[in-house]
Design an enzyme around this catalytic site. Structure first.
Site: not given
Length: 630
Positions: A310, A516
């Site tokens: 990521d 997020e």
């Protein structure tokens, strides 16, 4: 005497020259699509320097790239992070020109290895102005329609290709077990079986894997399809208290039965890449988890695509982030990560990994495994044959066919939670012909709010000027009879409602956009403005509340004042799909993909738990009768 030796010497020189000629011919075999893929990979890798191999393992953001950097460092991949665009409201042609410019740099390198450009296309091609924005995954899970999701995958692939992009960081196959998590809307469901069904988006994105194709081998079916990415491996949806990037505490049986199953389906369907999760599993960072990345994913599950980190994922192996970068690179690469999303400092990564290999901390076999996988995906998708963007696809961006598909998805995703006090007196469907109606609420006429996070920018934002679409209010305005008078007020007071003698009201409220960690929320309450609107309107006129949110929210003690309640999730750009069902052109069919809790004190609470006592269970969803034409 001299002539006696001359002929053999000349023969030897001719043989060497011939061998050199064959060698230079052999060097180009990797560009021959008629050669077996393994031959192409071997011929290419045999000629690659260590620097070129490590360059292929780097993925950098477009903001840190130039064509010269792509050429000189043999960079393997570029990405657009959330909101990283050529310019605001860039056209499809401008995206293509940008991608082609970087690709020209890559093709001018010594070996001419094309780069692969990736982007987050998590509910349609969501970074791009005028793209079709589909409902977020939580809503798609409520459709239970895997054919629909496959068609959405195919449409998303076409829109990505319309901007020259062949790789998307989707789907998110997290199994969200706690709605307090800020990424819960990216998860199709708390039930792994529903998430498994929704992996049908992968053949939509990549194409149907050919019959008798070996399992676990990446497949991309041509230049109208894209490489997909199953994420985030593994357990991202199970963190304690739903805290993003946190620790998932579970045993092996629960891991394999809850969080791992969607990966089985994804790999069988030929998913090209898998992205590792920021989160930890029983205290071990997934970016450092050799057991699960190398031994289980690559070994037991026989995944043959490449594993990608990521954004700055290896930096986060340490705390503080980037505190010991050498250790992070060493641990992440040896764990089995093949491509590293650097994304803003490629030289540090390349220099660090080169030093680790030269000093025997990272074996060259690990580098070769990574590069073999990366090249395998590039060859499988035809990137060497067709590295440049195809301008004939530009009209696919935001096409009417795709908007119609998104509207269908909205209709099928809506979950009817309440419809009057009893079945004998349903409130929905609403009559199109009425003297005067009220449309109210923060989310009624706000395209940005109804799209949610990961829309144009990373976090998303409110307003109607971010992209092109139809708000729920626009949809209602079109749906009602021309003689029906419509009043719109974002935050009406009680006096306004009482004094206007409305036939009924549609109140659209919910969460503001987030993505997020910014979406982590321990309260899960409707914002006060929305509660005030419900109180002012629903206490004084028959009302339908449409809740626009990425997850269930606390709805008690207000439910008793609401005549009808609809969970619309985050529907995207085609708000007219909501009106289609409110007014009975289509019936409600959605079934909740999540458990609707009574209070947050019950969380985490998922189907099958011993303390399962929901307000609305998973799978709940009322239906309506179709309206017959008079």
């Amino acid at each position: 005497m001299f002539s006696r030796y001359l002929v053999p010497i000349l023969g030897l020189l001719l043989l060497c020259a011939s061998a050199r000629g064959q060698g230079s011919k052999l060097n180009m075999l990797y560009k021959d699509p008629n050669q077996p893929m393994n031959t192409r990979i071997k011929v290419l890798m045999d000629q690659m320097t260590l620097e070129e191999k490590i360059g292929q393992m780097a993925q950098i953001d477009r903001r840190a790239a130039t064509p010269e950097i792509m050429r000189d460092y043999s960079i393997g991949s570029l990405l657009s992070g959330g909101g990283s665009v050529p310019r605001e409201q860039a056209t499809a042609e401008e995206w293509m020109d940008m991608v082609n410019g970087f690709q020209t740099g890559s093709l001018s390198s010594r070996l001419g290895i094309p780069m692969i450009y990736g982007i987050d296309a998590v509910h349609g091609h969501n970074n791009v102005y005028k793209a079709t924005i589909f409902p977020h995954n939580v809503g798609l899970g409520a459709t239970r329609d895997n054919d629909l999701v496959k068609r959405i995958g195919a449409a998303t692939a076409l829109e990505a290709r319309a901007t020259g992009i062949p790789y998307v960081f989707a789907p998110c196959i997290a199994v969200c077990r706690d709605p307090r998590w800020g990424r819960c809307y990216e998860s199709y469901s708390e039930d792994p079986k529903i998430v498994q069904d929704m992996t049908e988006i992968i053949p939509g994105l990549q194409g149907d894997i050919p019959p008798n194709s070996p399992k676990g081998v990446p497949y991309v079916g041509g230049n109208t399809k894209v490489a997909a990415c199953a994420k985030h491996y593994v357990g991202d949806g199970g963190t304690t208290k739903g805290i993003n990037m946190n620790n998932t505490v579970t045993n092996w049986h629960e891991l394999l039965s809850i969080h791992m199953p969607p990966y089985y389906n994804s790999i069988i369907k030929g998913v090209s890449t898998v992205m590792v999760s920021y989160s930890s599993l029983n205290g071990v960072k997934m970016h450092a988890n050799h057991q699960l990345v190398t031994k289980f994913l690559k070994g037991t599950l026989r995944f043959r695509g490449f594993v990608i980190s990521d954004w700055q994922g290896i930096d986060k192996i340490t705390y503080p982030q980037h505190a010991n970068y050498t250790y992070s690179v060493l641990t992440g690469i040896n764990a089995g990560i093949d491509m590293v999303m650097v994304p803003l400092n490629h030289t540090e990564f390349i220099d660090t990994l080169t030093s680790l290999v030269n000093n025997n901390f990272v074996p060259i076999s690990r580098i070769d495994d990574a590069v073999r996988r990366i090249l395998g995906v590039k060859f499988s998708m035809g990137l060497f044959e067709n590295p440049m963007a195809d301008h004939s696809l530009v009209d696919q961006l935001g096409s009417q066919a795709h908007r119609d598909l998104a509207r269908e998805a909205v209709r099928k995703s809506l979950v009817l939670l309440k419809n009057g006090e009893n079945t004998d007196n349903p409130v929905l469907p609403l009559p199109k012909k009425a003297s005067k109606i009220l449309v109210a609420g923060s989310h009624a006429n706000n395209l940005g709010f109804q799209c949610g996070g990961w829309t144009i920018t990373w976090q998303g934002q409110g307003g109607n000027d971010q992209t092109v679409g139809t708000t729920i209010f626009n949809g209602i305005s079109t749906a009602v009879h021309p003689s029906t008078e419509i009043a719109y007020s974002e935050s009406p007071d009680e006096d306004f409602v009482k004094s206007n003698n409305f036939s009924y009201a549609v109140v659209v409220v919910g969460e503001p956009p987030y993505a997020e960690s910014a979406g982590d929320n321990s309260n899960l309450t409707i914002p006060q403005q929305g509660l005030d609107t419900i109180k002012n309107v629903c206490g004084n006129v028959k009302c339908v509340v449409v809740l626009v949110s990425g997850r269930p929210l606390v709805i008690q003690p207000y439910l008793k004042h609401i005549d009808a309640l609809v969970a619309a999730w985050l529907p995207g750009t085609e708000g007219n799909g909501v009106a289609d069902v409110l007014f009975g052109d289509y019936v409600f069919t959605g079934k909740s993909s999540r458990t609707w809790f009574k209070t947050v004190d019950q969380l985490p609470m998922n189907v099958g738990d011993s303390h399962y006592d929901p307000l609305f269970p998973i799978g709940y969803g009322l239906t309506t009768e179709p309206v017959t034409a008079s």
